[in-house]
Scaffold this motif. Structure first.
Motif, PDB file in Angstrom:
ATOM      1  N   MET B  60      47.233  38.611  49.195  1.00 21.47           N
ATOM      2  CA  MET B  60      47.184  39.530  48.045  1.00 21.47           C
ATOM      3  C   MET B  60      46.878  40.948  48.519  1.00 21.47           C
ATOM      4  SD  MET B  60      47.561  40.021  44.864  1.00 21.47           S
ATOM      5  CE  MET B  60      47.486  38.488  43.968  1.00 21.47           C
ATOM      6  N   ASP B  61      46.000  41.063  49.521  1.00 20.43           N
ATOM      7  CA  ASP B  61      45.717  42.393  50.089  1.00 20.43           C
ATOM      8  C   ASP B  61      47.009  43.025  50.592  1.00 20.43           C
ATOM      9  OD1 ASP B  61      43.120  42.427  49.498  1.00 20.43           O
ATOM     10  OD2 ASP B  61      42.375  42.014  51.528  1.00 20.43           O
ATOM     11  N   ALA B  63      50.041  42.266  49.705  1.00 21.77           N
ATOM     12  CA  ALA B  63      50.977  42.485  48.592  1.00 21.77           C
ATOM     13  C   ALA B  63      50.629  43.752  47.824  1.00 21.77           C
ATOM     14  CB  ALA B  63      50.964  41.279  47.659  1.00 21.77           C
ATOM     15  N   THR B  64      49.341  43.941  47.564  1.00 21.16           N
ATOM     16  CA  THR B  64      48.946  45.115  46.767  1.00 21.16           C
ATOM     17  C   THR B  64      48.979  46.379  47.602  1.00 21.16           C
ATOM     18  OG1 THR B  64      46.659  44.527  47.218  1.00 21.16           O
ATOM     19  CG2 THR B  64      47.561  43.852  45.101  1.00 21.16           C
ATOM     20  N   ARG B  65      48.739  46.248  48.913  1.00 21.75           N
ATOM     21  CA  ARG B  65      48.806  47.429  49.787  1.00 21.75           C
ATOM     22  C   ARG B  65      50.245  47.921  49.878  1.00 21.75           C
ATOM     23  NH1 ARG B  65      47.040  45.238  54.285  1.00 21.75           N
ATOM     24  NH2 ARG B  65      44.888  45.275  53.597  1.00 21.75           N
TER      25      ARG B  65
END
Lengths: 901, 67
Positions: B60-61, B63-65
């Motif tokens: 998720m890190d 993906a959001t980055r």
């Protein structure tokens, strides 16, 4: 070194045999029957050395784990003292081969617990299989890799399945509408609302049009009926008026005659005065009776009765009227469904409003889901507003007119007994006055007879007067019933009757001359108002007719219709009525279609609204579930928070979200933005879950692919080693196959490029390459010429010997890590058959012992029927005398070359 | 414990997956897919596999980055 094997406990019904002892002979020859555990002893010693000889033999390993049991191994000859090892195959269950090789059991050195590293620094055992050529050695390498990959894939199966289960559950939570789908639903909702408005407008327009056309039809029908009936009624009215005037004149004459007849005899002044008074009173009372009878007759005429009905008849009439009224009202409710539904809705709404606000969330109905009182209340209000705009059909208007008429009839039926009583009372008053006057007059028989004759004639005349006026009023009422005469009919008649009743109801007023005169004037006034001249009524009818025609925008010829030419009017109006009858049917059909369309669109809109509402609830439920403290997804909360932040959802908007969007304070625009953000966050969470699940599956399957590929190539290199694996290659991607082939060729090339093999087989070249497709080896010889040979070319006796030497060479480095190296040369029966055995022993003795290995054991199948015979035939008896071992099924003797010769 | 053989084969498995490319029915973010594979490979190669939630957080890190 001396190796002793002692079985302590067995498992299974068929214990694996193992030879009990291998003596400490520097170069030993071990001959024995097949199946007595020679190879197993060598492999166990390899396992103790940290090697995994079963790496390419998973089935053999599984069998060993199941059947070996507990075996104790003692190694003697090391300066540190005896090494005692206990192996328990039950301890190897469910452990990897590599792990079992690293730590196969317990070990002591000179009775003290020791580490395996310490043991392996003391001695190392290796085994070379004589029946394993170069191709099989390479195949075994691939086989080991295939098995390792399969074990890894197998290890990953439950892990990945567990992950998949959890990720699937997570994806189920996040399986909500995407931002685009939400937008589409909102657009559909707006479009549906607009469509409903358009359909409502169309339905209203259709209803107005239908009502307008129905009104024209009704008016045309009314005009046609007027043309057909009013001329005759006007003629009759004129006749009745003439009769009425004649009767009035005659009555007036007779009243004068009667007065004169009363004065025929001389009386004293007082009596004369009383006679005058009672004569007047009698006259007035008779007038009052006449009025009462007139009212009674008018009422009976209105009700369509010939005479005074009995009480039973009156009750029947009242009952019939009430039932007819009830039927009409029921029909009106059916025809005017919109009004009916609206009225019922209003009743239910009033009942629902009695529920306290705190209790309105309770389910009050079960449809496809529980419906709360609040929802039902809101729904009824919405529907009521919609029904308010639905116009009333023409039939309903007509029914209401009929109902109004019947209600008037019902009212008259209730009033009739009172009118009848009044007439009766007036008659009694007249008789009383007649009696008193007769006493005062004290007439002779002749005089009384003459007076009575006048009285009778007067009574007849009055009866004619009443009859004529009643007929005139009834005829006028018939004209009024057609709508042609404004207020001259029923209502005026009722008012007039009421006035007369009031003026004569008070009995004391009958002694008041002024009151009687006032009543008389009122009666005259009423009669004048009712019974107007024929011309006046005809003019009023004409005005009404022209006005009616003006409201019918039919064919242009209609405009020229005027009251008077009844034949032309009837003909024109007949076709106009037919025209509007047809038009009304068409308009009603259009109205029904518009109403049906409205129903459909409203249903569609409800579906769209429900879908949007469901998606909103799903969004709220999903994000609430994921962020719930101490819930299933608490471990994932940091990642969920990260997705929420990335979607630019603030805590306050998130709070609105978790309230389920319902009843929140956000505007529609804010709510839409929040919904999109929540959907975006959930989509991101779902995507990450999908990526991880996909990656985990690929990682697991990747190992399976490698395993299947290596197994396939093993089968090509060494068919004897290959068996069926758990994974199949299926449709292997060409790019992946190229990678696997390149990697395999490089790995085999590295093995072939080992120093020992290069020197023994490949002219000491720098690098050896392998072609996996053709199973060929290529290198450059000492003259730098490129050489290429198929792998099978290395299976000749010379090449196998060279290969064995090469393998022995690979163990040369062992002595740098351990003090004592023992090598077993197994399955070398072929060497014996080829008469190369002496050459092998010589090489071992001269080139390997002392440099590569400290002890070599050559294992052969028993060369004769029994041990003694074998020893004799091979001239090895001497060997028995120098620490050799001779058992029932095998023997171990020294194989030093000088002894063999 | 992962054997030496297994450790040697791991890069081969990664390479095979890489050249095979994304699944036709899988997610289409190839960059994120590669990163997810990296995290998954590390987690699953560990003898005591990492908690899925930790892998999820790491992906998720990424993906959001990327956004």
């Amino acid at each position: 070194m001396k190796f002793t094997f002692t079985r302590v406990a067995e498992t299974g019904s068929q214990p694996l045999p193992i030879i009990p002892e291998i003596p400490d002979i520097r170069l030993a020859q071990l001959e024995g029957r097949n199946g007595i555990g020679k190879t197993l002893a060598a492999r166990l010693l390899e396992l103790i050395s940290g090697e995994q000889p079963f790496a390419a033999l998973p089935k053999a390993w599984a069998s060993l784990v199941r059947l070996l049991g507990t075996v104790e191994v003692r190694i003697e000859g090391a300066p540190e003292g005896p090494i005692d090892i206990s192996l328990d195959s039950a301890e190897w269950t469910d452990r990897s081969q590599a792990d079992c090789a690293a730590n196969p059991g317990t070990v002591t050195i000179a009775g003290n617990p020791a580490t395996w590293d310490a043991v392996r620094r003391i001695f190392q055992v290796r085994r070379i299989a004589g029946d394993e050529g170069l191709a099989e050695t390479l195949g075994r390498t691939l086989r080991e890799q295939s098995i390792a990959a399969e074990e890894e894939a197998t290890r990953l199966i439950p892990l990945v399945a567990t992950w998949s289960d959890e990720l699937d559950a997570l994806r189920d939570v996040t399986a909500v509408a995407s931002p685009a789908e939400l937008q589409a639903l909102r657009t559909a909702d707006r479009d549906a609302a607009a469509a409903v408005k358009r359909a409502q407008t169309a339905a209203r327009k259709a209803a107005e049009e239908a009502a307008l056309i129905a009104d024209r039809w009704v008016k045309a029908t009314q005009a046609l009926e007027a043309v057909r009936t009013i001329p005759g009624l006007l003629d009759a009215y004129g006749t009745h008026l003439v009769r009425h005037e004649a009767a009035r004149f005659r009555t007036s004459q007779l009243e004068g005659d009667l007065a004169r007849a009363g004065a025929a005899r001389v009386h004293n002044a007082q009596t004369q005065k009383e006679i005058g008074v009672w004569t007047r009173r009698l006259d007035l009372r008779r007038t009052a009776l006449t009025r009462a009878r007139l009212q009674e007759r008018q009422l009976l005429t209105f009700l369509g009765l010939e005479g005074e009905p009995s009480e039973a008849t009156l009750r029947e009439l009242q009952t019939a009227t009430a039932e007819a009224l009830k039927d009409l009202k029921a029909r009106l409710r059916t025809v005017d469904m919109a009004s009916t539904v609206r009225n019922v809705g209003t009743d239910i709404e009033a009942s629902l409003e009695t529920i306290p606000a705190s209790g309105r969330d309770e389910a009050i109905a079960e449809l496809d889901r529980p419906v709360s009182a609040a929802e039902l209340l809101a729904g009824i209000r919405v529907r009521r507003d919609a029904l308010r705009d639905v116009p009333r059909p023409g039939e309903a208007v007509d029914l209401e007119r009929q109902i109004s008429k019947l209600e008037a009839r019902s009212r008259r039926l209730r009033e009739l007994p009172e009118y009848l009583d009044t007439t009766e009372r007036k008659l009694s008053n007249v008789r009383d006055a007649e009696g008193r006057l007769a006493t005062l007059l004290a007439l002779t028989a002749d005089q009384r007879s003459a007076r009575e004759g006048v009285e009778k004639e007067l009574a007849d005349s009055r009866e004619v007067l009443v009859s004529a006026s009643s007929e005139a009023v009834r005829t006028l009422a018939d004209i009024q019933a057609l709508g042609a005469v404004g207020s001259a009919g029923e209502e005026l008649g009722r008012d007039t009757a009421q006035d007369m009743l009031e003026s004569t109801a008070d009995e004391s007023a009958e002694n008041d001359d002024a009151a009687f005169e006032a009543a008389e004037e009122a009666l005259e006034s009423a009669v004048r108002r009712i019974l107007r001249p024929v011309d006046e009524v005809t003019a009023e009818v004409a005005t009404w007719f022209d006005s009616l025609i003006a409201d019918i925008p039919a064919p242009s010829s209609t405009r020229s219709l005027h009251w008077g030419d009844h034949g032309t009017n009837e003909s024109a109006l007949t076709s106009i009525v037919a025209h509007f009858h047809q038009e009304t049917a068409s308009a009603d059909e259009r109205l029904n279609e518009a109403a049906s369309r409205l129903d459909e669109i409203e249903h569609d809109r409800e579906s769209t609204r429900n879908a949007l509402r469901s998606e909103r609830l799903a969004l709220a439920a999903a994000i609430t579930t994921l962020l719930a403290p101490n819930g299933r997804w608490t471990r994932f909360a940091p990642a969920v928070r990260r997705a929420v932040t990335a979607a630019q959802l603030t805590d306050s908007s998130l709070a609105l979200t978790t309230e389920g969007f319902i009843g929140g304070t956000a505007t529609d625009q804010e709510q839409a933005a929040i919904e999109v953000a929540v959907s975006t966050a959930l989509q991101a969470i779902g995507q990450v879950a999908e990526e991880i699940e996909e990656a985990a599956s690929k990682w697991r399957d990747g190992w399976g692919t490698v395993s299947a590929y290596m197994r396939r190539e093993t089968r090509r290199l060494a068919p004897r080693l290959a068996d069926d694996g758990a994974w199949s290659l299926g449709g292997l991607d060409p790019a992946a196959e190229a990678v696997l082939q390149g990697w395999t060729e490089h790995a085999i090339g590295s093995i072939l490029s080992s120093e020992a093999l290069r020197s023994q087989l490949f002219d000491g070249t720098e690098e050896v390459a392998f072609d996996l497709v053709d199973l060929a080896v290529s290198w450059r010889d000492k003259d730098d010429r490129r050489r290429r040979r198929p792998l099978e070319a290395f299976s000749s006796g010379e090449q196998v010997f060279a290969y064995t030497r090469a393998k022995l060479e690979t163990f040369r480095s062992l002595r740098s890590t351990t003090r004592f190296v023992v090598i077993f040369l197994d399955e070398f029966g072929a060497f014996v058959a080829r008469d190369r055995f002496s050459e092998l022993l010589r090489y071992v003795h001269e080139e390997a012992l002392g440099t590569i290995a400290d002890q070599v054991v050559v294992m052969l199948p028993l060369s004769a029927n029994d041990v003694e015979q074998a020893l004799a035939s091979r001239s090895l008896r001497a060997g028995r005398e120098e620490g050799s071992v001779v058992r029932d099924n095998y023997f171990v003797v020294s194989a030093e070359p000088e002894r063999v010769r | 414990m992962q054997s030496e053989t297994t450790a040697r084969l791991a890069p081969l498995v990664a390479q095979v997956i890489e050249v095979e490319g994304p699944s036709t029915d899988g997610p289409d973010d190839s960059s994120l897919a590669a990163k997810a594979l990296g995290h998954v490979r590390t987690a699953l190669s560990n003898p005591s596999p990492t908690d899925l939630a930790d892998v999820f957080a790491a992906v998720m890190d990424d993906a959001t980055r990327d956004r």
